[in-house]
Design a protein around this motif. Structure first.
Motif, PDB file in Angstrom:
ATOM      1  N   GLN A  28       4.582  17.463  -5.087  1.00 57.75           N
ATOM      2  CA  GLN A  28       3.385  17.859  -4.348  1.00 57.75           C
ATOM      3  C   GLN A  28       2.604  16.630  -3.910  1.00 57.75           C
ATOM      4  N   LEU A  29       2.415  16.499  -2.604  1.00 54.50           N
ATOM      5  CA  LEU A  29       1.566  15.449  -2.051  1.00 54.50           C
ATOM      6  C   LEU A  29       0.261  16.086  -1.604  1.00 54.50           C
ATOM      7  N   LYS A  30      -0.623  15.304  -1.052  1.00 61.42           N
ATOM      8  CA  LYS A  30      -1.946  15.822  -0.689  1.00 61.42           C
ATOM      9  C   LYS A  30      -1.863  16.981   0.293  1.00 61.42           C
ATOM     10  N   HIS A  31      -0.895  16.902   1.228  1.00 59.56           N
ATOM     11  CA  HIS A  31      -0.822  17.912   2.287  1.00 59.56           C
ATOM     12  C   HIS A  31       0.463  18.735   2.240  1.00 59.56           C
ATOM     13  N   GLY A  32       1.171  18.723   1.131  1.00 58.43           N
ATOM     14  CA  GLY A  32       2.381  19.523   1.037  1.00 58.43           C
ATOM     15  C   GLY A  32       3.512  18.779   0.349  1.00 58.43           C
ATOM     16  N   HIS A  65      -0.352  13.078   9.094  1.00 61.16           N
ATOM     17  CA  HIS A  65      -1.493  13.001   8.180  1.00 61.16           C
ATOM     18  C   HIS A  65      -2.030  11.590   7.966  1.00 61.16           C
ATOM     19  N   ALA A  66      -1.173  10.577   8.101  1.00 63.68           N
ATOM     20  CA  ALA A  66      -1.645   9.195   7.982  1.00 63.68           C
ATOM     21  C   ALA A  66      -1.760   8.529   9.348  1.00 63.68           C
ATOM     22  N   PHE A 118      -1.100   5.080   4.448  1.00 63.95           N
ATOM     23  CA  PHE A 118       0.107   5.584   3.766  1.00 63.95           C
ATOM     24  C   PHE A 118      -0.277   6.033   2.375  1.00 63.95           C
ATOM     25  N   ARG A 119      -0.918   5.138   1.622  1.00 61.01           N
ATOM     26  CA  ARG A 119      -1.248   5.474   0.238  1.00 61.01           C
ATOM     27  C   ARG A 119      -2.249   6.622   0.166  1.00 61.01           C
ATOM     28  N   ALA A 120      -3.260   6.603   1.039  1.00 62.93           N
ATOM     29  CA  ALA A 120      -4.305   7.638   0.991  1.00 62.93           C
ATOM     30  C   ALA A 120      -3.733   9.017   1.305  1.00 62.93           C
TER      31      ALA A 120
END
Length: 397
Positions: free
Chosen positions: A339-343, A358-359, A393-395
Motif C-alpha cells: 500500500q502506497l499513499k495513493h494505491g 501523483h508525483a 518521488f519520496r513524498a
C-alpha cells in the motif's frame, strides 16, 4: 470505419516507451501541471558554439543539396580518422557510412544482416529499440538477463548459453542505456573468447563512449581479431549534445557497409547536409570541444552522485552505481505489491504511471528494457530538478 490490413511484421512491434512517456508528460504540461522529466535520453547542454557556427556557415555557403549516399567524403574521412584512433586499427573511407542518427545506423545494420529465422542476442536490460529493430528485420531476439551483482552485464556463461547455430548478431552496448554499466577490458576479453569460434557478427554500440566515469575499454581494442566481424555504431548526439542534428555512423567491413549504403540509397539517402557539416566540425580535432566534453561529463558525474544519495533515502528503493552514460536504474521491487499513499502498484510499469500521476515525474519502466522491477531515471537535467524530483518521488509513497 474503414479497417486497414497492415503488414504482419507490425503485429509484434511495440512503440517506443520513452517517446510514449515523453508524450504523456507533454500532455500534462499542456494542462498546466509542472512535470519534471527524467525520461528522455539526451544531454540538457547546448551544442558547442564551434559546431553551431559550422552549421550556420554551411547554410550561408549553400551546402543545401544532396550529398552522396552515406555522407560527404570529408565527413567520412574525418570519422575514419576518429575510429582509427579510437580502435587502434586502420579504417578506410569504404568502411564508413554516416546515418540519420545512430538509431538509423542500427536499423540499417539489422536490415542488411538478418533474415527470417536468424537470432540476435541482445543482453538485457537493453535499449528499447534493439529488440524491435531485430524483429522488423525478421530476427528473433534472444535476451539473456544481466544481474545487479554483475552491474547488469552479461557473463560469458550467459552468452554461451544464448548462442545457437541461428545466431547472426550479438549486440554489445557500453556504456549501457538503461543501466550505465561499462564493460571492463577483462570482461570484454572473456566475451570475445566465447564468440571467437562462432560466425556471429558483433554490433558494438558506443554512443555513450565519451560519458564514462571509469577507464573505458573498447571492444576492438580488446579483441582486434574480431574486426572482420564487428560493426561499430556511434555518433555525435551524446558527446556533443547534438541529438536533434541526427548524425550517426557505422564503421565495419566494407562489404557490410556497402550493403547498408545500398539500403540508404532507397530510404533516407543521407542525413541532412547541414548536419553533416556541423558533424565535420565535431570530428575535427579541437581542444575547445574536448574541454566541453570533459566539463559535461564532470557535471553528469556530480549529478549521478547526487541522485544516488537521494535515491538511497527512499525506503524500498535500491540502486547500483552506474559507471557511465547519464542514467540510474533503481530496483523498485520493494515498492511493489504494498500500500502506497495513493494505491497499490503491482509492476514497475504501474509504478511508473503512478509517479507521473501523483508525483508528476516522468521516468521509464523497466519492462520497456526487459527488466521488470526497475525504472530508468535520466539525470540529464538540472541539479534543482533532480532534488525536487526525488523529493516528489519520496513524498508520493
Amino acid at each position: 470505419m474503414t479497417t486497414y490490413q497492415l503488414a504482419r511484421r507490425l503485429a509484434q512491434l511495440e512503440p517506443s516507451a520513452t517517446a510514449a512517456m515523453n508524450a504523456r508528460a507533454q500532455q500534462l504540461r499542456a494542462e498546466g501541471i509542472k512535470v519534471i522529466s527524467f525520461s528522455v535520453g539526451e544531454p540538457d547542454f547546448n551544442t558547442p558554439e564551434p559546431i553551431k557556427a559550422a552549421g550556420i556557415a554551411a547554410i550561408h555557403a549553400n551546402h543545401t543539396h544532396y550529398t552522396p549516399a552515406g555522407g560527404t567524403v570529408d565527413l567520412r574521412k574525418a570519422i575514419a580518422v576518429r575510429v582509427t584512433a579510437d580502435q587502434g586499427l586502420p579504417y578506410s573511407l569504404a568502411q564508413i557510412t554516416t546515418t540519420a542518427g545512430a538509431k538509423e545506423g542500427l536499423y540499417l545494420a539489422f536490415q542488411a544482416l538478418c533474415d527470417e529465422g536468424d537470432e540476435a542476442v541482445i543482453p538485457a536490460p537493453y535499449w528499447v529499440s534493439y529488440v524491435e529493430q531485430a524483429r522488423l528485420a525478421g530476427a528473433t531476439p534472444i535476451t539473456p538477463m544481466g544481474s545487479e551483482a554483475t552491474g547488469f552485464k552479461v557473463t560469458p556463461e550467459q552468452l554461451r548459453d544464448a548462442l545457437s547455430e541461428r545466431t547472426k548478431i550479438v549486440v554489445l552496448n557500453s556504456p549501457s542505456n538503461p543501466t550505465g554499466g561499462v564493460y571492463s577490458a577483462a570482461e570484454l576479453r572473456a566475451l570475445a573468447d566465447v564468440l571467437r569460434d562462432t560466425k556471429a557478427i558483433i554490433i558494438t554500440d558506443e554512443i555513450y563512449d565519451a560519458i564514462s566515469y571509469v577507464e573505458y575499454a573498447r571492444w576492438l581494442q580488446v579483441a582486434p581479431e574480431m574486426a572482420e566481424r564487428t560493426l561499430i555504431v556511434n555518433g555525435v548526439a551524446k558527446a556533443y549534445a547534438m541529438t536533434g542534428w541526427r548524425v550517426g555512423y557505422v564503421a565495419g567491413p566494407a562489404p557490410i557497409i556497402t550493403a547498408i549504403k545500398d539500403i540508404q540509397s532507397h530510404t533516407s539517402t543521407h542525413t541532412a547536409s547541414i548536419s553533416q557539416y556541423a558533424a565535420l566540425a565535431a570530428y575535427t580535432p579541437s581542444e575547445e570541444l574536448d574541454q566541453s566534453v570533459r566539463e559535461m561529463t564532470a557535471a553528469f558525474l556530480r549529478r549521478r552522485d547526487m541522485i544516488l544519495k537521494l535515491l538511497a533515502e527512499i525506503p524500498g528503493v535500491t540502486c547500483a552505481t552506474p559507471e557511465g552514460a547519464f542514467y540510474v536504474f533503481p530496483n523498485v521491487s520493494g515498492l511493489l505489491g504494498r500500500q502506497l499513499k495513493h494505491g497499490v502498484c503491482n509492476s514497475s510499469d504501474e509504478l511508473n504511471n503512478y509517479l507521473l500521476d501523483h508525483a508528476h515525474i516522468a521516468c521509464v519502466s523497466g519492462e520497456s528494457f526487459g527488466a521488470p522491477g526497475f525504472i530508468r531515471i535520466s539525470y540529464a537535467t538540472s541539479e534543482e530538478e533532480i532534488v525536487e524530483g526525488m523529493r516528489r518521488f519520496r513524498a508520493s509513497l
